[in-house]
Design an enzyme around this catalytic site. Sequence first.
Site, PDB file in Angstrom:
ATOM      1  N   CYS A 146      34.113  10.436 -56.907  1.00 30.75           N
ATOM      2  CA  CYS A 146      34.117   9.451 -55.839  1.00 30.75           C
ATOM      3  C   CYS A 146      32.684   9.010 -55.552  1.00 30.75           C
ATOM      4  O   CYS A 146      31.743   9.746 -55.764  1.00 30.75           O
ATOM      5  CB  CYS A 146      34.753  10.073 -54.603  1.00 30.75           C
ATOM      6  SG  CYS A 146      34.676   9.071 -53.136  1.00 30.75           S
ATOM      7  N   GLU A 177      41.076   8.585 -51.892  1.00 32.45           N
ATOM      8  CA  GLU A 177      40.389   7.492 -51.216  1.00 32.45           C
ATOM      9  C   GLU A 177      40.987   7.181 -49.852  1.00 32.45           C
ATOM     10  O   GLU A 177      40.269   6.896 -48.900  1.00 32.45           O
ATOM     11  CB  GLU A 177      40.400   6.243 -52.105  1.00 32.45           C
ATOM     12  CG  GLU A 177      39.624   6.405 -53.386  1.00 32.45           C
ATOM     13  CD  GLU A 177      38.223   6.944 -53.177  1.00 32.45           C
ATOM     14  OE1 GLU A 177      37.604   6.629 -52.139  1.00 32.45           O
ATOM     15  OE2 GLU A 177      37.744   7.689 -54.039  1.00 32.45           O
ATOM     16  N   HIS A 185      39.601   9.284 -47.197  1.00 37.08           N
ATOM     17  CA  HIS A 185      38.376   8.738 -46.608  1.00 37.08           C
ATOM     18  C   HIS A 185      38.707   7.620 -45.624  1.00 37.08           C
ATOM     19  O   HIS A 185      38.112   7.519 -44.549  1.00 37.08           O
ATOM     20  CB  HIS A 185      37.473   8.173 -47.705  1.00 37.08           C
ATOM     21  CG  HIS A 185      36.843   9.208 -48.577  1.00 37.08           C
ATOM     22  ND1 HIS A 185      36.212  10.329 -48.084  1.00 37.08           N
ATOM     23  CD2 HIS A 185      36.729   9.287 -49.932  1.00 37.08           C
ATOM     24  CE1 HIS A 185      35.734  11.049 -49.085  1.00 37.08           C
ATOM     25  NE2 HIS A 185      36.046  10.448 -50.217  1.00 37.08           N
ATOM     26  N   HIS A 235      34.252  14.610 -47.868  1.00 35.51           N
ATOM     27  CA  HIS A 235      34.412  15.543 -48.979  1.00 35.51           C
ATOM     28  C   HIS A 235      34.306  16.987 -48.509  1.00 35.51           C
ATOM     29  O   HIS A 235      33.613  17.293 -47.536  1.00 35.51           O
ATOM     30  CB  HIS A 235      33.339  15.296 -50.040  1.00 35.51           C
ATOM     31  CG  HIS A 235      33.566  14.050 -50.818  1.00 35.51           C
ATOM     32  ND1 HIS A 235      32.547  13.276 -51.326  1.00 35.51           N
ATOM     33  CD2 HIS A 235      34.709  13.421 -51.178  1.00 35.51           C
ATOM     34  CE1 HIS A 235      33.054  12.244 -51.969  1.00 35.51           C
ATOM     35  NE2 HIS A 235      34.359  12.306 -51.882  1.00 35.51           N
TER      36      HIS A 235
END
EC number: 3.4.24.-
Length: 578
Positions: free
Chosen positions: A109, A248, A251, A257
């Site tokens: 990522c 994703e 997020h 993370h």
Amino acid sequence: MGRRPRGPGSPRGPGPPRPGPGLPPLLLVLALAAHGGCAAPAPRAEDLSLGVEWLSRFGYLPPADPASGQLQTQEELSKAITAMQQFGGLETTGILDEATLALMKTPRCSLPDLPPGAQSRRKRQTPPPTKWSKRNLSWRVRTFPRDSPLGRDTVRALMYYALKVWSDITPLNFHEVAGNAADIQIDFSKADHNDGYPFDGPGGTVAHAFFPGDHHTAGDTHFDDDEPWTFRSSDAHGMDLFAVAVHEFGHAIGLSHVAAPSSIMQPYYQGPVGDPLRYGLPYEDRVRVWQLYGVRESVSPTAQLDTPEPEEPPLLPEPPNNRSSTPPQKDVPHRCTAHFDAVAQIRGEAFFFKGKYFWRLTRDRHLVSLQPAQMHRFWRGLPLHLDSVDAVYERTSDHKIVFFKGDRYWVFKDNNVEEGYPRPVSDFSLPPGGIDAVFSWAHNDRTYFFKDQLYWRYDDHTRRMDPGYPAQGPLWRGVPSMLDDAMRWSDGASYFFRGQEYWKVLDGELEAAPGYPQSTARDWLVCGEPLADAEDVGPGPQGRSGAQDGLAVCSCTSDAHRLALPSLLLLTPLLWGL
């Protein structure tokens, strides 16, 4: 991703990050080579340059700057490498050894692993997480992969299920919309796409998403269009789109993370995570998202993580020749003017059938799409020449779905027809000619069939008609005797439909609730007044409605605060195991 993508909310693909305008190469080589000493062979100058650029990009070193770069010390570089090794689950050597360099070249990522400024703090403190202040979030795939074996319908279906992973266990609700007002805009882009996180071609960083907030990019999620996106592929070089999307979207709702090796929010891509219809988040991720948003009412934090799976789990079908699933406009009935052939609750969701099509509402009465789906493509086994159905219901005895048309009926397990069907309705001791409506009453767990002014009461557990029937209706005062449809709903009430109106009967009551009938189109099919905060998409036949990108668009509201939605993904089937 597949487990842990990075960056502004995106995972990256294989390949090393590109060296940037970082520290002066000679100073980098001297600093890092000196640290290696005699204990290990000195890394190549290229690896040193890439290593320091990588550490800066992902939060382990301050941003590269020629002025401050000359002040980097051997100790600071060693600490940065050690922190990276700890986060990645490597042996902490503090040097750029082969394992460390290999991890740096792993697809991941784009988001940093450590929060900004963490390198300069003696005690690393994670800043307060950002989260959405609202619970109903809209999403839209704005641009699609240009050269991909995945069709648009498959991409949208994978986005739907990747978001559903998070909404299944939190109070968040995600709704696909048309137009530019979506909370989460999804794009497939190449190289520099004007968001500060340029992609780097095949390999390297593969995707990113932006955290919630007041900025205009909040929640937006970008995938590198140069990556070989796959789904259920045996190609080891492909990038599993579902796995990356789950990461994703983590997020996009506020998760950063983590180093936990089993977490989907670990930054490195680790391959596919399994069938989207059955995937469940690891415990670490459940706890973290519960800390942000709380637990969905239907979920117990202490519940066993591995829920029983159906004997024949449903599959996500492949798109037919990658063609759009939007039916020709001339064939599509309008949800706001039609009276319906059948209405049914199936797996806790409401289905409104008209002609060859159906609309679907979630448990929270959110319309999944303004456009209907094609019945034959979803319910596999219905005859192609069948132009409508008379009635549909889910049996309480075995949760199979029964379709009626004329003097025949079909039984489905999930969305596949059982062998040996159709059969005659005489199996139910019903007369030939079919029925108008059917539903199971929660009050006595009996199934009621309606035809003209008659009704029958049937026991699905014994498969016998109760004695004394048919009887002359109506059974419930205030409800018309001749019905189009009937449905038992998740609130415990029963709903009866005729024409464009419906009546509500509370559980155990024998008369309609006060204030009924009400409008079916307004209360169930999102055909009311425009939302106060909705984008004005121009005038149309029903309130403010129009078309965008070839899809019907309507900005409407109801008592459930529903969002405008585009045409339904025919490749987004029900998660039948609910």
